[in-house]
Design an enzyme around this catalytic site. Structure first.
Site, PDB file in Angstrom:
ATOM      1  N   TYR A 108      -9.942   2.757  32.840  1.00 36.04           N
ATOM      2  CA  TYR A 108     -10.510   1.277  33.197  1.00 36.04           C
ATOM      3  C   TYR A 108     -11.140   1.367  34.472  1.00 36.04           C
ATOM      4  CZ  TYR A 108      -6.858  -0.251  29.842  1.00 36.04           C
ATOM      5  OH  TYR A 108      -6.012  -0.621  28.802  1.00 36.04           O
ATOM      6  N   TYR A 147      -5.013   7.596  27.034  1.00 35.01           N
ATOM      7  CA  TYR A 147      -4.704   7.857  28.419  1.00 35.01           C
ATOM      8  C   TYR A 147      -3.364   8.004  28.671  1.00 35.01           C
ATOM      9  CZ  TYR A 147      -3.875   2.745  29.202  1.00 35.01           C
ATOM     10  OH  TYR A 147      -3.551   1.655  28.814  1.00 35.01           O
ATOM     11  N   ARG A 157      -0.854   6.546  25.902  1.00 34.22           N
ATOM     12  CA  ARG A 157      -1.485   5.259  24.980  1.00 34.22           C
ATOM     13  C   ARG A 157      -2.291   5.629  24.054  1.00 34.22           C
ATOM     14  NH1 ARG A 157      -0.533   0.285  26.077  1.00 34.22           N
ATOM     15  NH2 ARG A 157       0.124   0.517  23.653  1.00 34.22           N
ATOM     16  N   HIS A 160      -6.717   1.289  22.540  1.00 32.89           N
ATOM     17  CA  HIS A 160      -6.220  -0.193  22.513  1.00 32.89           C
ATOM     18  C   HIS A 160      -7.273  -1.070  22.956  1.00 32.89           C
ATOM     19  CE1 HIS A 160      -4.135   1.135  25.676  1.00 32.89           C
ATOM     20  NE2 HIS A 160      -4.216  -0.041  26.282  1.00 32.89           N
ATOM     21  N   HIS A 162      -7.231  -4.744  24.698  1.00 30.43           N
ATOM     22  CA  HIS A 162      -6.248  -6.123  25.186  1.00 30.43           C
ATOM     23  C   HIS A 162      -7.263  -7.269  24.607  1.00 30.43           C
ATOM     24  CE1 HIS A 162      -3.419  -3.680  27.527  1.00 30.43           C
ATOM     25  NE2 HIS A 162      -4.574  -2.844  27.773  1.00 30.43           N
TER      26      HIS A 162
END
Length: 242
Positions: A108, A147, A157, A160, A162
């Site tokens: 991110y 990640y 994870r 995905h 959000h």
């Protein structure tokens, strides 16, 4: 998303309990006392109102909205699209849909993300779009990478994205995340595992949509957001139920 609608009791068969030790963060985040039901103020229930003119031309194009001059983000380009529907499968127009994600390497653009994967200088990882008269929305992006995260010794994870969905008032903001069909990490994810209903987990998975893909250029995935009813989307912050 009607501001006059009554809230419904949370369905414990579909929504994860607040305390789920398999996801260790819930141990500290779960409430120790019963939740209080607070009366919403008029301002919380009647605003904000979003208009198309408030959005930028590239707000729903994550491939271009943060790219430097002559640059482009690295990774697989995809289109994600769907509709926002109510419990009767009717379209909900004028809904602000926001989205944010990691880059293709699984990182991110956030100062607290310490994953050693590189930051892509041409990818910001966030955008927004308003649903049209038929409840439709779409955006173009880079498929996010998986990640690791500090839960169990080797937890990762799945890829995905959000989502935040705004209704007619501040008290009607719903938050969830969407996964991708065929991701082998989904059955191993401790966060998804907190959802007791397998059908509810499946409703968070976007399906490959070759009909909406751009030949020789971009694959597409479809994922509808259902606000209420038996097939409603599972929202992380919708504690009052579906």
């Amino acid at each position: 998303m009607n501001p006059e609608s009554e809230f419904l009791q949370r369905d414990p068969a579909a929504h994860p309990p607040a305390f789920t030790p398999i996801y260790k963060t819930s141990v500290l985040r779960s409430p120790r006392l019963p939740l209080w039901s607070l009366q919403n103020s008029l301002s919380e229930m009647t605003g904000p109102v979003f208009a198309q003119g408030e959005l930028g031309a590239l707000d729903n194009d994550l491939v271009r909205n943060h790219a430097q001059d002559g640059g482009a983000p690295i990774g697989e380009r995809i289109i994600v699209h769907g509709r926002v529907l109510d419990g009767g499968a009717r379209p909900v127009p004028g809904v602000l849909v926001e989205f944010w994600q990691a880059n293709a390497a699984g990182r991110y653009r956030h100062r607290n993300d310490r994953f050693e994967a590189p930051i892509d200088p041409n990818f910001g990882g966030c955008g927004r779009v308003l649903t049209d008269a038929e409840g439709r929305w779409h955006f173009r992006t880079i498929k996010p990478g998986p990640y690791p995260y500090r839960n169990r010794v080797n937890d990762w994870r799945p890829a995905h994205i959000h989502f935040s969905v705004f209704g007619a008032g501040f008290a009607q903001r719903l938050v969830t995340q969407m996964y991708f069909e065929g991701d082998p990490l989904i059955p191993h994810d401790s966060i998804i595992a907190t959802i007791p209903d397998p059908a509810a987990r499946e409703r968070l998975v976007a399906r490959l949509d070759l009909g909406a893909s751009v030949p020789l250029h971009t694959l597409a995935y479809r994922w509808d957001i259902v606000l209420r009813g038996r097939r409603s989307t599972l929202f992380e912050n919708k504690l009052q139920g579906n």
